[in-house]
Scaffold this motif. Structure first.
Motif, PDB file in Angstrom:
ATOM      1  N   ASP A  69     -82.013   3.078 -33.612  1.00 15.59           N
ATOM      2  CA  ASP A  69     -82.365   3.262 -35.107  1.00 15.59           C
ATOM      3  C   ASP A  69     -84.014   2.741 -35.414  1.00 15.59           C
ATOM      4  N   SER A  70     -84.661   3.373 -36.252  1.00 16.85           N
ATOM      5  CA  SER A  70     -85.985   2.948 -36.581  1.00 16.85           C
ATOM      6  C   SER A  70     -86.239   3.286 -37.994  1.00 16.85           C
ATOM      7  N   HIS A  71     -86.568   2.056 -38.657  1.00 15.82           N
ATOM      8  CA  HIS A  71     -87.147   2.519 -40.252  1.00 15.82           C
ATOM      9  C   HIS A  71     -88.126   2.768 -40.251  1.00 15.82           C
ATOM     10  N   ALA A  72     -88.605   3.997 -40.515  1.00 18.79           N
ATOM     11  CA  ALA A  72     -89.804   4.645 -40.508  1.00 18.79           C
ATOM     12  C   ALA A  72     -90.666   3.677 -41.421  1.00 18.79           C
ATOM     13  N   ARG A  73     -92.051   3.433 -40.662  1.00 19.09           N
ATOM     14  CA  ARG A  73     -92.964   2.805 -41.675  1.00 19.09           C
ATOM     15  C   ARG A  73     -92.922   1.250 -41.171  1.00 19.09           C
ATOM     16  N   ARG A  74     -91.738   0.830 -40.573  1.00 15.02           N
ATOM     17  CA  ARG A  74     -91.557  -0.720 -40.123  1.00 15.02           C
ATOM     18  C   ARG A  74     -92.359  -0.872 -38.844  1.00 15.02           C
ATOM     19  N   HIS A  75     -92.962  -1.844 -38.751  1.00 15.86           N
ATOM     20  CA  HIS A  75     -93.680  -2.282 -37.370  1.00 15.86           C
ATOM     21  C   HIS A  75     -93.413  -3.564 -37.115  1.00 15.86           C
ATOM     22  N   SER A  76     -93.564  -3.764 -35.780  1.00 22.89           N
ATOM     23  CA  SER A  76     -93.766  -5.454 -35.356  1.00 22.89           C
ATOM     24  C   SER A  76     -94.719  -5.836 -34.355  1.00 22.89           C
TER      25      SER A  76
ATOM     26  N   TRP B 253     -85.154  -3.161 -35.826  1.00 24.36           N
ATOM     27  CA  TRP B 253     -85.309  -1.543 -36.422  1.00 24.36           C
ATOM     28  C   TRP B 253     -86.560  -1.289 -36.580  1.00 24.36           C
ATOM     29  N   SER B 254     -87.573  -1.733 -35.989  1.00 21.26           N
ATOM     30  CA  SER B 254     -88.922  -1.170 -36.062  1.00 21.26           C
ATOM     31  C   SER B 254     -89.174   0.152 -35.234  1.00 21.26           C
ATOM     32  N   GLU B 255     -90.368   0.733 -35.674  1.00 22.95           N
ATOM     33  CA  GLU B 255     -90.670   1.876 -34.879  1.00 22.95           C
ATOM     34  C   GLU B 255     -91.403   1.299 -33.638  1.00 22.95           C
ATOM     35  N   SER B 256     -91.978  -0.026 -33.554  1.00 25.31           N
ATOM     36  CA  SER B 256     -92.607  -0.710 -32.512  1.00 25.31           C
ATOM     37  C   SER B 256     -91.447  -0.696 -31.138  1.00 25.31           C
ATOM     38  N   TYR B 257     -90.146  -1.398 -31.573  1.00 26.44           N
ATOM     39  CA  TYR B 257     -89.222  -1.610 -30.646  1.00 26.44           C
ATOM     40  C   TYR B 257     -88.905  -0.203 -30.069  1.00 26.44           C
ATOM     41  N   MET B 258     -88.627   0.714 -30.911  1.00 26.21           N
ATOM     42  CA  MET B 258     -88.094   2.152 -30.648  1.00 26.21           C
ATOM     43  C   MET B 258     -89.127   2.714 -29.695  1.00 26.21           C
ATOM     44  N   SER B 259     -90.301   2.832 -29.871  1.00 27.77           N
ATOM     45  CA  SER B 259     -91.269   3.082 -29.017  1.00 27.77           C
ATOM     46  C   SER B 259     -91.062   2.752 -27.575  1.00 27.77           C
ATOM     47  N   ASN B 260     -91.109   1.184 -27.411  1.00 29.58           N
ATOM     48  CA  ASN B 260     -90.843   0.650 -26.103  1.00 29.58           C
ATOM     49  C   ASN B 260     -89.808   1.142 -25.251  1.00 29.58           C
TER      50      ASN B 260
ATOM     51  N   SER C  64     -87.767   7.230 -46.202  1.00 28.84           N
ATOM     52  CA  SER C  64     -88.277   5.929 -46.273  1.00 28.84           C
ATOM     53  C   SER C  64     -89.294   5.876 -47.459  1.00 28.84           C
ATOM     54  N   THR C  65     -89.709   6.948 -48.067  1.00 29.33           N
ATOM     55  CA  THR C  65     -90.275   7.080 -49.235  1.00 29.33           C
ATOM     56  C   THR C  65     -89.627   8.132 -50.143  1.00 29.33           C
ATOM     57  N   GLY C  66     -88.194   8.280 -50.109  1.00 34.90           N
ATOM     58  CA  GLY C  66     -87.482   8.934 -50.805  1.00 34.90           C
ATOM     59  C   GLY C  66     -86.020   8.517 -51.240  1.00 34.90           C
ATOM     60  N   SER C  67     -85.962   7.155 -51.435  1.00 36.17           N
ATOM     61  CA  SER C  67     -84.769   6.577 -51.718  1.00 36.17           C
ATOM     62  C   SER C  67     -84.985   5.328 -52.723  1.00 36.17           C
ATOM     63  N   ARG C  68     -84.058   5.331 -53.858  1.00 37.97           N
ATOM     64  CA  ARG C  68     -84.522   4.166 -54.760  1.00 37.97           C
ATOM     65  C   ARG C  68     -84.027   3.054 -54.513  1.00 37.97           C
ATOM     66  N   ASN C  69     -83.182   2.983 -53.340  1.00 32.52           N
ATOM     67  CA  ASN C  69     -82.709   1.522 -52.740  1.00 32.52           C
ATOM     68  C   ASN C  69     -83.047   1.711 -51.295  1.00 32.52           C
ATOM     69  N   LEU C  70     -83.914   0.723 -50.898  1.00 31.46           N
ATOM     70  CA  LEU C  70     -84.197   0.835 -49.322  1.00 31.46           C
ATOM     71  C   LEU C  70     -84.685  -0.718 -48.845  1.00 31.46           C
ATOM     72  N   GLN C  71     -84.462  -0.938 -47.836  1.00 30.34           N
ATOM     73  CA  GLN C  71     -85.221  -2.050 -47.149  1.00 30.34           C
ATOM     74  C   GLN C  71     -86.512  -1.952 -47.049  1.00 30.34           C
ATOM     75  N   LEU C  72     -87.487  -3.171 -47.451  1.00 27.96           N
ATOM     76  CA  LEU C  72     -88.866  -3.032 -47.291  1.00 27.96           C
ATOM     77  C   LEU C  72     -89.153  -2.637 -45.738  1.00 27.96           C
ATOM     78  N   TYR C  73     -90.452  -2.149 -45.512  1.00 29.16           N
ATOM     79  CA  TYR C  73     -91.037  -1.976 -44.189  1.00 29.16           C
ATOM     80  C   TYR C  73     -92.444  -2.597 -44.199  1.00 29.16           C
ATOM     81  N   ASN C  74     -92.351  -4.014 -43.595  1.00 27.54           N
ATOM     82  CA  ASN C  74     -93.438  -4.972 -43.631  1.00 27.54           C
ATOM     83  C   ASN C  74     -94.000  -5.281 -44.883  1.00 27.54           C
ATOM     84  N   GLY C  75     -92.859  -5.522 -45.703  1.00 29.76           N
ATOM     85  CA  GLY C  75     -93.395  -6.012 -47.130  1.00 29.76           C
ATOM     86  C   GLY C  75     -93.532  -5.212 -48.224  1.00 29.76           C
ATOM     87  N   ARG C  76     -93.489  -3.908 -47.825  1.00 31.52           N
ATOM     88  CA  ARG C  76     -93.611  -2.915 -48.867  1.00 31.52           C
ATOM     89  C   ARG C  76     -92.714  -1.806 -48.951  1.00 31.52           C
ATOM     90  N   GLY C  77     -92.636  -0.807 -49.915  1.00 32.57           N
ATOM     91  CA  GLY C  77     -91.766   0.152 -50.146  1.00 32.57           C
ATOM     92  C   GLY C  77     -92.612   1.355 -51.032  1.00 32.57           C
TER      93      GLY C  77
END
Length: 819
Positions: free
Chosen positions: A513-520, A558-565, A779-792
Motif C-alpha cells: 500500500d501507498s497513500h498517494a501524495r505521501r513521501h518520505s 505507507w509512503s510512495e517513496s517506500y513503495m517505489s523502492n 487522496s483528494t476525495g475523502s472527507r476523512n483521511l490521513q494527512l500526507y506530509n502534514g497536508r490534506g
C-alpha cells in the motif's frame, strides 16, 4: 461441447452472450431506481398520479450502468449497503423479425437478479459477474393483450428488475473477500431482437502447427431455437487481420447439433497474435431460415503458449516474460458501474505502462475488457469468484460450476485468455463452522477436470492455497516480500525456492500500500525492525494494522517513496531470473474494500499504481521505465511540494527512465550525466545526491534514448527548520475552476513550521449551499483521511452559493474557511 446435468436453466433463461446479435441496443437512459425492497412487484407498476400521497416509495432517475454502492462503499462513517434495490423502465418494443424473439442480455448484475414484465416474473440469475439472457417474448405478448398496455403505459412495456447483494453464505464470492460485493445493474444491459432461429454462441478453435507455419480453424455453433424450427442454411466466412476474405463455407443444416463442426479452415503462414502484434482474424456466420437471417461475428487469433517445467513462459516458441497486473471492476464515484470509455481508458493506461498480462481479480469481467485485451495484446488469467471463506453446500457448489462453465463458454474465443482461474485464497476459513481441507481439495479437483473438459487448450491456476497446489496446472504461492513479511531483498531467494516446489510457477500478487501524495526522506526506515529470515508469505492477521510481528504493512509509513523502492527492486531482480514465467503486481488501481476501514483513505485498498480516479502515483512510471520501449523520463516527486533536511545536506533525486543516459540540473547547474544500468539500484543508476538550498528549488533532467531527447522538471521547497508538535491547522483555497474549489489543509507547529511527517486523521465537513466532493475513495476525495506530509486536500462544488468548510485534527483547534 458436452452439456452437463448440473446446469439448470429456466425455460426463458439462457446464460450466454448475445453481443454479436444483429439487432441490439444498450438500455442506458430512462430508468428509475429505488434503494430498498418493495412489498411486491405491483408497487413498481401500479398507477399513481404524480404528486399523489400514494407516490411512495420515491424513485430517482438513473442511467445504466449503475451501482447502488457508487459512494457508500467508501463512506468513512458507515458500512456499505447490502440488500435489494429496484430498477424500472418502459420500453416501446417493435421486433423487426416476424415471430422473432425479444431478449434482455445482461453483461453482469449483482448479485442476485429477478426480472419482471409488468407483474410476470420472467427470469432470475444468481451470480454477479457472468453474462446471462432472459427471453421476454411470451410475457410481452401476453401483456400487450391487456387494457393497461395502451391506457396506462401508452403502448410501452414496463420492465422491472430487482437486484440484491444481501449477505449469503451459500453464494460466491465470500463477504470475507477483500473487495465489495456490489449491487446494481453495473454492467451494460442490452435489448436484443433475434429471429426465431439464431446462432446463440460460436465456439472457434484455432490451432497452430508446431513450427507455426500453418494453422487451422474449427467452428462449432450453439443455436437458439425455442420454437423448434426445421432446417436452415449457414454460411461461414473467414477474414484475415486486414479484412481480406480468405475462405467461405456453406452448409445446409438438418439438425442443430452444437457438437458438429460447421466449418473448417486451413491457413498457410498465419499471422500470429502476440502482445507486440495482436493480429485478429474474423469469423462471420450467416444463418438463413424461414425465420429470417441472423449474422454473428467473432474475433480469434493464432498463438501457441507453454509454461516450461520449473521454467519460463513461451509464446509462439519464444520466451516472453509475463509483465502483469490485476484489475478490479471499481472506480471513483461509480463503483463497479464503469462506462465503456472508462474501461478503455484504464486498459490503455495499463498497456502504456508496459503490461502484457493481466489477472482479472477475482471474477469474470465485462466482455469489453476481454475485447480490449484481444486488441491491445494483453494475455489474461480470468477466474471464478470462489474466494475465501471455505466451501459451502450443494447450492454453493452449483453456482461455482455454473459460473466456471459460463466464463469458459462466454470467453472461449478470446485469444488473450491463457489461464482459467479456479479460486483465490481458498485456504482462508471463516464462513462455515467446519473448514475441511479434503473437501476443498476434492471440489478443486472437480473444477479442474471440468475446466479441462470444457477447454483443453488453456491452463488452470489458483493463487494461495498450498494444499491444492498439485491439482492445477499453474500455481501462485503468496509472496509479499517487504510488505506482509520479510524485506523486499528476499524476493528472488523466496521465489527460487517456491519455483522448485511446483511444476509451473507464476507470481501473482506482490507490492504493498501507498497513500498517494505521501513521501518520505527515509522510506526504508521501518525495514530495520523486520527480520530478513521471516519469510515472505502472508499469514493470518498480517493485513491487520495491529499486533503480530514487525512488518512493513503495519510498521511502515505507507509512503510512495517506500513503495517505489520495493517495486524498483522487484523489477530489477526479475531481469536476472531467466526461469521466471512472470509476475502480476497487485493491483493496477486502488479499489474499495469493506475490510479496511482504518486505512489512510478509509475502506480503500491502496496498493494500486494509480488512484481510484486514474491519478497516477509515482510507481506507474517505474514500471514504464522497465517495461516500455517508447522513450520516457520522470523525476520522482511531482506530488511532493516540500522536502526537508539539514542545511547543506545532500538529498537524493531519482529519475525513472528507459533512456540510455540522463543529465540532471539543480537550479540551472548541471550535476553530471549518468548512464542507465537496470542492476544499479535504486532508479537503475539514474540518481543524484544534490545540495538543495533553503526555499525554492528546481530540478530538471535531460535524457536521451538513441537520437530522442526527453525532459522533465519539478519545483519544490526545501525546509531546513525543525518542527515540533502540531499546534495549528490552516485551510486555504488553492484554486477554483468551473464552480469547483480545491481546498488544502496544512498542520503547523507553534512556530509556524509545517509538520511534514505528520499523518494525523483529518476530517473535513461543510455547511451551506455547497457540497464536498467526497466518497470517491481517493487522496483528494475523502472527507476523512490521513494527512500526507502534514497536508490534506478536498474539492467543493460551490453551487453558486455560500458555504463554510471546516478541517479538524484531534488535539488542535478546528480550522474554517468561508466560500
Amino acid at each position: 461441447m458436452k452439456r452437463r446435468v448440473f446446469l439448470i436453466f429456466l425455460a426463458v433463461l439462457s446464460s450466454f452472450n448475445w453481443a454479436g446479435a444483429q439487432q441490439q441496443k444498450r438500455l442506458t437512459s430512462d430508468w428509475e431506481f429505488l434503494k430498498q425492497d418493495l412489498g411486491g412487484i405491483w408497487e413498481a407498476v401500479r398507477p399513481v398520479a404524480k404528486g399523489s400521497s400514494e407516490a411512495v416509495p420515491l424513485w430517482e432517475p438513473v442511467t445504466l450502468p449503475h451501482s447502488f454502492n457508487a459512494e457508500d462503499a467508501v463512506d468513512p462513517d458507515m458500512n456499505y449497503y447490502q440488500g435489494p434495490g429496484w430498477y424500472r423502465t418502459k420500453l416501446p418494443l417493435e421486433n423487426p423479425y416476424p415471430g422473432g424473439r425479444i431478449l434482455l442480455h445482461f453483461e453482469g448484475a449483482g448479485q442476485k437478479t429477478d426480472v419482471y414484465v409488468y407483474t410476470t416474473k420472467v427470469g432470475s440469475h444468481t451470480g454477479g459477474y457472468d453474462e446471462w439472457t432472459v427471453d421476454i417474448t411470451d410475457a410481452v405478448a401476453q401483456f400487450q393483450k391487456l387494457d393497461v398496455f395502451n391506457k396506462q403505459f401508452k403502448g410501452s412495456v414496463p420492465i422491472s428488475i430487482r437486484s440484491d447483494n444481501s449477505r449469503d453464505l451459500e453464494m460466491i464470492p465470500s463477504d470475507l473477500s477483500d473487495f465489495n460485493l456490489y449491487g446494481g445493474i453495473y454492467r451494460y444491459l442490452n435489448l436484443v431482437y433475434a429471429p426465431a432461429l439464431s446462432v446463440e454462441r460460436l465456439f472457434i478453435k484455432p490451432e497452430l502447427r508446431t513450427d507455426l507455419k500453418a494453422g487451422k480453424i474449427d467452428v462449432r455453433a450453439r443455436y437458439y431455437d425455442p420454437t423448434s424450427l426445421a432446417g436452415a442454411d449457414i454460411t461461414v466466412r473467414l477474414k484475415d487481420p486486414d479484412g481480406k476474405l480468405l475462405a467461405t463455407v456453406k452448409k445446409s443444416l438438418k439438425s442443430f447439433d452444437e457438437k458438429a463442426s460447421i466449418a473448417e479452415f486451413s491457413v498457410k503462414s498465419p499471422f500470429l497474435w502476440s502482445p507486440d502484434k495482436p493480429q485478429l482474424y474474423t469469423v462471420e456466420t450467416e444463418l438463413l431460415s424461414a425465420a429470417g437471417k441472423h449474422i454473428r461475428t467473432e474475433k480469434v487469433g493464432f498463438r501457441s503458449f507453454e509454461f516450461k517445467e520449473h521454467g519460463p513462459f513461451m509464446l509462439n516458441n519464444k520466451r516472453v516474460l509475463l509483465k502483469g497486473t490485476h484489475r478490479h471492476e471499481d472506480h471513483a464515484g461509480v463503483a463497479a458501474a464503469m462506462t465503456e470509455d472508462m474501461i478503455r481508458t484504464e486498459m490503455q493506461m495499463m498497456k502504456d505502462m508496459g503490461v502484457n498480462f493481466i489477472r482479472l481479480g477475482h471474477y469474470q469481467q465485462s466482455p469489453i475488457v476481454l475485447d480490449l485485451c484481444d486488441s491491445l495484446g494483453i494475455m489474461v488469467w480470468e477466474e471464478i469468484p470462489w474466494c475465501r471463506g471455505g466451501l459451502g453446500g450443494d447450492i454453493y457448489k452449483d453456482q461455482a460450476r455454473r459460473m466456471l462453465t459460463n466464463m469458459i463458454e462466454q470467453h472461449y474465443n478470446h485469444p488473450s485468455v491463457i489461464i482459467w482461474g479456479l479460486g483465490n485464497e481458498n485456504d482462508w476459513p471463516g464462513d462455515f463452522s467446519a473448514f475441511d481441507k479434503e473437501a476443498i481439495r476434492s471440489f478443486m479437483a472437480e473444477l479442474n477436470d471440468l475446466s479441462h473438459q470444457l477447454d483443453p487448450s488453456r491452463k488452470t491456476a489458483i493463487r494461495r492455497c498450498d494444499f491444492c497446489k498439485d491439482i492445477v496446472d499453474v500455481y501462485s504461492p503468496s509472496i509479499w516480500a517487504g510488505w506482509y513479511r520479510g524485506v523486499y531483498t528476499d524476493y528472488k531467494k523466496v521465489s527460487e525456492e517456491e519455483n522448485k516446489r511446483v511444476k509451473h510457477f507464476f507470481h501473482a500478487e506482490w507490492g504493498g500500500d501507498s497513500h498517494a501524495r505521501r513521501h518520505s526522506e527515509d522510506p526504508d526506515n521501518a525495514l530495520r525492525k523486520v527480520k530478513s529470515s521471516d519469510g515472505a508469505d502472508e499469514r493470518a492477521g498480517d493485513a491487520s494494522l495491529y499486533g503480530g510481528q514487525a512488518r512493513i504493512s503495519k510498521d511502515g509509513d505507507w509512503s510512495e517513496s517506500y513503495m517505489s523502492n520495493l517495486i524498483d527492486w522487484h523489477l530489477k531482480e526479475q531481469e536476472t531470473m531467466p526461469w521466471l514465467s512472470g509476475s502480476a503486481y497487485w493491483p493496477f488501481k486502488d479499489f474499495s474494500t469493506p475490510v479496511r476501514p482504518e486505512n489512510p483513505v478509509p475502506y480503500v485498498n491502496q496498493k494500486g499504481v494509480v488512484e481510484r480516479d486514474f491519478t497516477k502515483k509515482e510507481s506507474y512510471y517505474i514500471f514504464q521505465s522497465y517495461w516500455t520501449s517508447k522513450p520516457m523520463v520522470h523525476i520522482y516527486g511531482h506530488s511532493w511540494p516540500v522536502r526537508w533536511g539539514n542545511e547543506g545536506e545532500e538529498k537524493m533525486v531519482k529519475v525513472y527512465s528507459n533512456a540510455d543516459q540522463a543529465e540532471l540540473f539543480l537550479n540551472g547547474k548541471s550535476f553530471g550525466v549518468k548512464v542507465r544500468n537496470s542492476q544499479d539500484f535504486p532508479a537503475a543508476g539514474l540518481r543524484w545526491n544534490l545540495p538543495f538550498v533553503a526555499g525554492k528549488n528546481t530540478v530538471k533532467v535531460i535524457a536521451t534514448k538513441g537520437k530522442i531527447r526527453m525532459t522533465d522538471e519539478i519545483s519544490f521547497d526545501y525546509e531546513t527548520r525543525k518542527w515540533t508538535k502540531p499546534a495549528k491547522l490552516v485551510i486555504h483555497k488553492t484554486s477554483e475552476d468551473d464552480g469547483i474549489a480545491t481546498l488544502e489543509a496544512r498542520i503547523y507547529d507553534a512556530a509556524g513550521v509545517q509538520c511534514l511527517d505528520n499523518a494525523s486523521l483529518l476530517k473535513f465537513s461543510l455547511s451551506g449551499d455547497g457540497e464536498l466532493i467526497d466518497n470517491q475513495g481517493t487522496s483528494t476525495g475523502s472527507r476523512n483521511l490521513q494527512l500526507y506530509n502534514g497536508r490534506g486536500i478536498i474539492k467543493v462544488k460551490l453551487n453558486k452559493g455560500r458555504s463554510t468548510v471546516s478541517a479538524k485534527v484531534e488535539g488542535v483547534e478546528t480550522a474554517f474557511i468561508n466560500l
